[in-house]
Design an enzyme around this catalytic site. Structure first.
Site, mmCIF file in Angstrom:
data_model
loop_
_atom_site.group_PDB
_atom_site.id
_atom_site.type_symbol
_atom_site.label_atom_id
_atom_site.label_comp_id
_atom_site.label_asym_id
_atom_site.label_seq_id
_atom_site.Cartn_x
_atom_site.Cartn_y
_atom_site.Cartn_z
ATOM 1 N N ASP A 164 38.765 34.665 39.048
ATOM 2 C CA ASP A 164 38.015 35.257 40.161
ATOM 3 C C ASP A 164 37.437 34.114 40.996
ATOM 4 O O ASP A 164 36.445 33.487 40.606
ATOM 5 C CB ASP A 164 36.884 36.150 39.643
ATOM 6 C CG ASP A 164 37.395 37.436 38.995
ATOM 7 O OD1 ASP A 164 38.526 37.433 38.478
ATOM 8 O OD2 ASP A 164 36.662 38.442 39.012
ATOM 9 N N LYS A 227 37.989 41.233 46.029
ATOM 10 C CA LYS A 227 36.792 41.674 45.305
ATOM 11 C C LYS A 227 35.593 41.604 46.237
ATOM 12 O O LYS A 227 35.472 40.672 47.035
ATOM 13 C CB LYS A 227 36.618 40.771 44.078
ATOM 14 C CG LYS A 227 35.379 41.003 43.235
ATOM 15 C CD LYS A 227 35.384 40.045 42.043
ATOM 16 C CE LYS A 227 34.086 40.066 41.263
ATOM 17 N NZ LYS A 227 34.104 39.107 40.132
ATOM 18 N N LYS A 263 38.640 45.258 43.664
ATOM 19 C CA LYS A 263 37.601 45.190 42.631
ATOM 20 C C LYS A 263 36.222 45.201 43.268
ATOM 21 O O LYS A 263 35.781 44.190 43.826
ATOM 22 C CB LYS A 263 37.781 43.930 41.776
ATOM 23 C CG LYS A 263 36.707 43.774 40.685
ATOM 24 C CD LYS A 263 36.940 42.528 39.841
ATOM 25 C CE LYS A 263 35.811 42.295 38.844
ATOM 26 N NZ LYS A 263 36.036 41.087 38.006
#
Length: 327
Positions: A164, A227, A263
């Site tokens: 991430d 995300k 996400k």
């Protein structure tokens, strides 16, 4: 402890595309339309009884169970991993006839320095659950580029299969889309076979138009997921921002043929919220995105409330805190 759950098969990787600055420059977002659509999503009725329980189990399988605290230790990472493997008490699953369906979270998410601990804990439990690591100067992304790249490489070397990353918000806020694209391409290369989720930190991007543009550039650069947030900003995952991001995902798919995952992360704490997120994904992107290969919920405390609601479904009453294992 052994899990028979099959390894999550990720969607075909997004190879990215050449940066299309004309497409980026044409972007305009109708704020009022976005807010109206978000209100519609929030107004949906939540399923009840066994239907709610089924959707909550689906939500669990999409959670990246996360600990990103300054006082993380090998012991609490170990506990997190065991909770990810067995997210709901075994007797509750047996009552629902779900004990042999391999219900686990989608992954565990930790800092780079804790990746080796998580990998060791999962290996000892004979689990193939993925380990995700934040990287690239999380949460601010303000360290030198080479430092950020090395952080990705080290996390992958320690066994992380998902990374991430955080974008450099300065580049997005000043419209330096080519420089942002180049950085993300380098992060993608450093990830190797590890899937890359790109954190936009939407609370620091200012406008919906900037969020859409940053989403497009991140996908063009080869992100496998986009995300919302690090969870450390003042504003994290919100439904209006999600509408903007998933519409960008849809447009990118229609243009390139590649599906990019989504996400939301930060501030998602209740079972009811998780059901609304699933509803949003189903209505905006379709059932093809409703699984851990293309949808994740970044959360640390959400699982506790979901398990509490499942306990209520099975027993008719709410559990005391000591009756459910801690995550």
């Amino acid at each position: 402890m052994k899990t028979d759950r099959p390894t999550v098969t990720m969607s075909a990787r997004n190879p990215g595309m050449k940066l299309d600055l004309q497409w980026v420059s044409r972007v305009r977002v109708n704020t009022q339309a976005v807010l109206k659509r978000a209100q519609q999503i929030q107004g949906h009725k939540i399923p009840k009884k066994q239907w709610q329980a089924a959707w909550l189990l689906k939500a669990i399988t999409c959670i990246d169970l996360t600990t990103l605290a300054g006082d993380d230790t090998p012991s609490n990472v170990h506990r997190l991993c065991l909770k990810a493997i067995q997210p709901v008490r075994a007797d509750l699953l047996e009552n629902m006839d779900m004990q042999d369906k391999g219900v686990t979270t989608a992954a565990v998410c930790v800092y780079p320095s804790r990746v080796a601990d998580a990998v060791a804990s999962l290996k000892a439990a004979n689990s193939s659950l993925p380990v995700a690591s934040v990287a690239t100067g999380f949460p601010a992304g303000q360290t030198p580029l080479e430092t950020r790249l090395q952080e990705v490489r080290l996390a992958v070397a320690d066994g992380a299969t998902e990374i991430d990353i955080v974008i450099n918000r300065t580049l997005a806020l000043t419209g330096q889309w080519e420089a942002m694209y180049d950085e993300i391409r380098q992060f993608r290369e450093a990830c190797g076979d590890a899937h890359m989720k790109t954190i936009l930190a939407i609370g620091e991007l200012g406008t919906f138009t900037n969020v859409y543009k940053a989403s497009l550039v991140a996908m063009m650069a080869g992100s496998d997921f986009i995300k919302t947030s690090t969870g450390k900003e003042a504003v994290n995952a919100t439904y209006p921002v999600a509408i903007v991001m998933v519409r960008a995902i849809r447009d990118y798919y229609l243009s390139s043929g590649y599906k990019v995952g989504f996400k939301p992360a930060g501030g998602i704490r209740t079972a009811q919220e998780s059901l609304l997120w699933l509803t949003l994904i189903q209505e905006e992107l379709g059932a093809g995105w409703l699984g851990p290969q293309l949808f994740r919920l970044g959360a640390s405390s959400l699982l506790a409330d979901i398990e509490r609601q499942i306990y209520h479904h099975v027993t008719g009453c709410y559990a005391a805190h000591h009756e459910l294992p801690l995550a």
